[in-house]
Design a protein around this motif. Structure first.
Motif, PDB file in Angstrom:
ATOM      1  N   ALA A  89       0.811  -1.212   0.000  1.00 41.79           N
ATOM      2  CA  ALA A  89       0.000   0.000   0.000  1.00 41.79           C
ATOM      3  C   ALA A  89       0.844   1.261   0.000  1.00 41.79           C
ATOM      4  N   GLY A  90       2.066   1.182   0.558  1.00 44.72           N
ATOM      5  CA  GLY A  90       2.898   2.367   0.644  1.00 44.72           C
ATOM      6  C   GLY A  90       2.399   3.317   1.729  1.00 44.72           C
ATOM      7  N   ASP A  91       3.005   4.490   1.795  1.00 42.34           N
ATOM      8  CA  ASP A  91       2.629   5.448   2.840  1.00 42.34           C
ATOM      9  C   ASP A  91       2.116   6.761   2.250  1.00 42.34           C
ATOM     10  N   ARG A  92       1.624   6.717   1.008  1.00 36.27           N
ATOM     11  CA  ARG A  92       1.163   7.944   0.346  1.00 36.27           C
ATOM     12  C   ARG A  92       0.048   8.620   1.122  1.00 36.27           C
ATOM     13  N   PHE A  93      -0.995   7.855   1.474  1.00 32.41           N
ATOM     14  CA  PHE A  93      -2.134   8.452   2.163  1.00 32.41           C
ATOM     15  C   PHE A  93      -1.769   8.896   3.573  1.00 32.41           C
ATOM     16  N   GLU A  94      -0.860   8.191   4.197  1.00 31.30           N
ATOM     17  CA  GLU A  94      -0.411   8.597   5.518  1.00 31.30           C
ATOM     18  C   GLU A  94       0.339   9.935   5.454  1.00 31.30           C
ATOM     19  N   ARG A  95       1.151  10.098   4.400  1.00 31.51           N
ATOM     20  CA  ARG A  95       1.872  11.358   4.234  1.00 31.51           C
ATOM     21  C   ARG A  95       0.913  12.515   3.961  1.00 31.51           C
ATOM     22  N   ILE A  96      -0.101  12.237   3.157  1.00 32.79           N
ATOM     23  CA  ILE A  96      -1.093  13.286   2.871  1.00 32.79           C
ATOM     24  C   ILE A  96      -1.805  13.706   4.146  1.00 32.79           C
ATOM     25  N   ALA A  97      -2.215  12.727   4.959  1.00 24.85           N
ATOM     26  CA  ALA A  97      -2.897  13.045   6.215  1.00 24.85           C
ATOM     27  C   ALA A  97      -1.989  13.835   7.148  1.00 24.85           C
ATOM     28  N   ALA A  98      -0.702  13.462   7.200  1.00 17.81           N
ATOM     29  CA  ALA A  98       0.239  14.193   8.043  1.00 17.81           C
ATOM     30  C   ALA A  98       0.433  15.617   7.533  1.00 17.81           C
ATOM     31  N   THR A  99       0.464  15.780   6.210  1.00 13.96           N
ATOM     32  CA  THR A  99       0.603  17.114   5.628  1.00 13.96           C
ATOM     33  C   THR A  99      -0.587  17.999   5.989  1.00 13.96           C
ATOM     34  N   LEU A 100      -1.764  17.399   6.090  1.00 10.74           N
ATOM     35  CA  LEU A 100      -2.966  18.157   6.448  1.00 10.74           C
ATOM     36  C   LEU A 100      -3.067  18.433   7.939  1.00 10.74           C
ATOM     37  N   GLY A 101      -2.071  17.992   8.696  1.00 13.86           N
ATOM     38  CA  GLY A 101      -2.017  18.321  10.117  1.00 13.86           C
ATOM     39  C   GLY A 101      -2.443  17.225  11.068  1.00 13.86           C
ATOM     40  N   ALA A 102      -2.707  16.030  10.569  1.00 14.12           N
ATOM     41  CA  ALA A 102      -3.125  14.942  11.455  1.00 14.12           C
ATOM     42  C   ALA A 102      -1.940  14.438  12.274  1.00 14.12           C
ATOM     43  N   ARG A 103      -2.190  14.156  13.529  1.00 16.48           N
ATOM     44  CA  ARG A 103      -1.153  13.601  14.395  1.00 16.48           C
ATOM     45  C   ARG A 103      -0.899  12.137  14.030  1.00 16.48           C
ATOM     46  N   PRO A 104       0.292  11.606  14.390  1.00 14.94           N
ATOM     47  CA  PRO A 104       0.590  10.204  14.055  1.00 14.94           C
ATOM     48  C   PRO A 104      -0.451   9.220  14.557  1.00 14.94           C
ATOM     49  N   THR A 105      -0.965   9.442  15.770  1.00 12.49           N
ATOM     50  CA  THR A 105      -1.977   8.523  16.302  1.00 12.49           C
ATOM     51  C   THR A 105      -3.265   8.603  15.487  1.00 12.49           C
ATOM     52  N   VAL A 137      -3.484   9.498  12.308  1.00 11.64           N
ATOM     53  CA  VAL A 137      -3.190   8.859  11.026  1.00 11.64           C
ATOM     54  C   VAL A 137      -3.292   7.342  11.150  1.00 11.64           C
ATOM     55  N   TRP A 138      -2.788   6.813  12.253  1.00  9.89           N
ATOM     56  CA  TRP A 138      -2.810   5.358  12.465  1.00  9.89           C
ATOM     57  C   TRP A 138      -4.236   4.821  12.509  1.00  9.89           C
ATOM     58  N   TRP A 139      -5.097   5.490  13.310  1.00 12.07           N
ATOM     59  CA  TRP A 139      -6.458   4.989  13.492  1.00 12.07           C
ATOM     60  C   TRP A 139      -7.379   5.321  12.325  1.00 12.07           C
ATOM     61  N   ARG A 140      -7.175   6.473  11.668  1.00 18.06           N
ATOM     62  CA  ARG A 140      -8.106   6.920  10.640  1.00 18.06           C
ATOM     63  C   ARG A 140      -7.673   6.579   9.216  1.00 18.06           C
ATOM     64  N   VAL A 141      -6.386   6.325   9.011  1.00 19.40           N
ATOM     65  CA  VAL A 141      -5.896   6.073   7.657  1.00 19.40           C
ATOM     66  C   VAL A 141      -5.271   4.686   7.536  1.00 19.40           C
ATOM     67  N   THR A 142      -4.266   4.419   8.374  1.00 18.93           N
ATOM     68  CA  THR A 142      -3.493   3.182   8.209  1.00 18.93           C
ATOM     69  C   THR A 142      -4.342   1.941   8.460  1.00 18.93           C
ATOM     70  N   LEU A 143      -4.995   1.868   9.605  1.00 17.36           N
ATOM     71  CA  LEU A 143      -5.766   0.669   9.939  1.00 17.36           C
ATOM     72  C   LEU A 143      -6.923   0.401   8.972  1.00 17.36           C
TER      73      LEU A 143
END
Length: 274
Positions: free
Chosen positions: A157-173, A175-181
């Protein structure tokens, strides 16, 4: 003219031989069942106790695999540590070790004279030859199935969507619960069910570390082994029961993973659904 696509025909022969190798023993097992007494054989008190214990401990082991395996897979897929090859080798080790070796290793860690067992005994906690030992043995052999499945899914899957979420200001936690999982949901379902199925069929590590005490540590595979000498018809019937249960689990996992997949092809491209 459109070019022909598909598999080379010569692949069909080895593929057919492989399917026969897998299905042949199961067909033979089915033919050996005493169908007239099948229900009585699988519902004896010892069989019911073994089946109930197997289901309870396999579910507990699968839950423990999720609790430990998801973070392990994330570390292996998203970290750049130099020690990652060593950690990955440790995760894969239970796949290649004989289960009895895994059971001995657990015994020397949690047994009465084990590395941690002595300290646990001092505070009144005994793990070896208990139901807890069954769960730990099953987790030891099943954990790699979940970790490998999730790590592969995360790398694919890569980390593209995680990077986008982080760029929009989402915290790592977040991003983990709302994007990665959510993206890992199909792989998590498949890995969990595979871990459950592996735990359900575990024998060697359980026998070595937990023993064979009816109602406490004698799971269905151990009951089959004991019945093989005392009552071969019961052993065959219980073996078929275990095969049917494992087959149902795998089919449910496959269908559930496909239905839960957040990535589906649409108009020739990949689309991520909410």
């Amino acid at each position: 003219m459109m070019p022909r696509t598909g598999l080379p025909r010569w692949l069909l022969l080895p593929a057919a031989l492989g399917f026969v190798l897998v299905a042949g023993p199961l067909v033979a097992l089915t033919g050996a069942v005493d169908w007239s007494n099948f229900l009585a054989l699988i519902t004896s008190p010892a069989s019911r106790d073994a089946l109930e214990l197997s289901l309870r401990t396999a579910l507990a082991a699968a839950a423990l695999c999720v609790l430990l395996g998801v973070p392990m897979a994330a570390v292996l897929a998203r970290s750049n540590w130099r020690a990652l090859p060593v950690l990955r080798a440790l995760v894969l080790l239970p796949l290649v070790l004989p289960p009895v070796v895994g059971g001995l290793a657990l015994l020397y860690l949690f047994g009465r004279q084990g590395l941690l067992g002595r300290e646990l005994e001092a505070v009144g906690i005994r793990i070896a030859f208990s139901t807890t030992a069954v769960v730990l043995a099953q987790t030891f052999v099943a954990l790699p199935f979940l970790v490998i499945t999730l790590e592969g899914a995360m790398r694919t899957a890569g980390d593209r969507f995680e990077r986008i979420a982080a760029t929009l200001g989402a915290r790592p936690t977040t991003v983990w619960w709302r994007v990665t999982l959510p993206l890992l949901r199909p792989a998590l379902i498949s890995g969990t069910v595979l871990a459950f199925a592996r735990a359900l069929g575990e024998f060697g590590a359980t026998l070595t570390f937990a023993g064979s005490l009816q109602g406490r540590t004698r799971t269905l595979p151990l009951e089959i082994y004991l019945q093989r000498e005392a009552d071969p018809d019961a052993a065959v019937a219980l073996s078929l029961l275990l095969v049917l249960a494992a087959s149902a689990v795998v089919l449910v996992a496959y269908r559930g993973a496909r239905a839960a997949s957040p990535i589906r092809p649409s108009s020739g491209r990949r689309e991520v659904t909410a």
